[in-house]
Design a protein around this motif. Structure first.
Motif: not given
Length: 329
Positions: A87-100, A122-135, A173-174
């Motif tokens: 992890k290099t930066a915080e990803l606050p849970a007050d917004r959504n993310y698209v991870l490339g 992942f959920c401890q490193l980035f608390p409040g985020l719900r990860p998804w992987v698109a395939t 949502q991540a």
């Protein structure tokens, strides 16, 4: 020092990942249709009825199971390589993310381990985020296999599916998208870092429509876990690969690893090479329901620069020579 039992469990973890991606889909599909012609035909018939009624579930959030994501086998898979998440930066849970995510590699092993499972917390490193992987969308047409993919948080990489996830009232949502996809898998040569990105802008449009922040992610070592045969872009072999990809959605790559029982034999088990997945800083994106081409190009350029900087900042830490740079295709 690892005990023989631990080493064997790690091999089984890596083997499970190979079976998941290469064997389970065709196996369960053939099994369901084979049972139709046996005394157990009623089980297949009931499942096919269920499949018809449940057809739209993958594009409506699926059925992610926290229990499945915490299976011990994922930790054995992690330890086999090993795989790390930085992890290099915080990803606050007050917004959504698209991870490339980059690069695709042969099997996207680092991305799967870090974002489809909780083996690296992942959920401890980035608390409040719900990860998804698109395939690939086509994988969710395969009976039984589709349910397994949904349990571990995979979703179709389709507009309907991604719009549904990023439109949820609960923020955090991540969604992780492997931008280069099957095309990038054709360049998974050990020691090389070729990224298919210049013309891939759909993920930027997605982020703009929902005001989701863009986050570059790079997995160092992803291309090193298999030996790979690449073909020249003007060769007939490469043309056949591209034609097959356009028809089926995935690339028929020529690759090999080690054997199941010996690291010195040939097989489909990946080599135990370390993988480090580095999550970069978010690029904040405004919401625009109908983004213009200028807006898309602007944030696409920002993303490319951020990805390149992420690679340059961490490459020497993970064994990439200082003279090596990203190649954008």
């Amino acid at each position: 020092m690892k005990t023989p039992q631990k080493q064997w469990l790690e091999v089984m973890g890596a083997c499970h990942h190979v079976l998941l991606l290469l064997i389970m889909g065709p196996f369960f599909t053939l099994l369901v249709f084979f049972l139709l012609f046996t005394r157990l035909w009623s089980f297949s018939l009931l499942y096919l009825v269920w499949l018809y009624l449940d057809w739209d579930t993958p594009s409506q959030g699926g059925r992610c199971s926290r229990w499945t994501r915490k299976w011990t086998i994922w930790k054995h898979q992690r330890d086999y390589f090993p795989i790390k998440l930085l992890k290099t930066a915080e990803l606050p849970a007050d917004r959504n993310y698209v991870l490339g995510a980059h690069p695709h590699g042969v099997m996207s092993t680092g991305i799967f381990c870090n974002f489809s499972t909780d083996s690296n917390d992942f959920c401890q490193l980035f608390p409040g985020l719900r990860p998804w992987v698109a395939t690939l969308v086509g994988l969710f047409y395969l009976p039984i296999y589709r349910d397994y993919l949904m349990f571990i948080g995979l979703c179709p990489v389709s507009r309907q599916s991604l719009d549904f996830i990023l439109s949820q009232p609960q923020l955090g949502q991540a969604v992780t998208i492997i931008i280069g996809g099957a095309q990038e898998a054709l360049y998974a040569v050990p020691g090389e870092h070729c990224i298919t990105l210049r013309t891939r802008k759909g993920f930027v449009r997605l982020a703009l429509r929902h005001g989701a922040s863009l986050v570059p992610v790079y997995s160092f070592g992803e291309n090193d876990i298999y030996r790979f045969k690449s073909f020249a872009p003007n060769s007939w072999q490469h043309w056949c690969q591209v034609a097959f990809k356009r028809l089926m959605g995935f690339s028929p790559c020529v690759f090999w690893g080690r054997g199941l029982f010996s690291a010195n034999s040939w097989g489909l088990l990946p080599f135990a090479k370390p993988i480090a997945t580095v999550v970069g800083r978010p690029i904040h994106v405004p919401q625009c329901l109908k983004p213009t081409e200028d807006q898309v190009n602007h944030y696409h350029q920002l993303y490319m620069k951020a990805l390149e900087q992420l690679f340059e900042d961490h490459k020497e830490t993970y064994g990439v020579p200082a003279s090596t740079h990203l190649t954008f295709l």
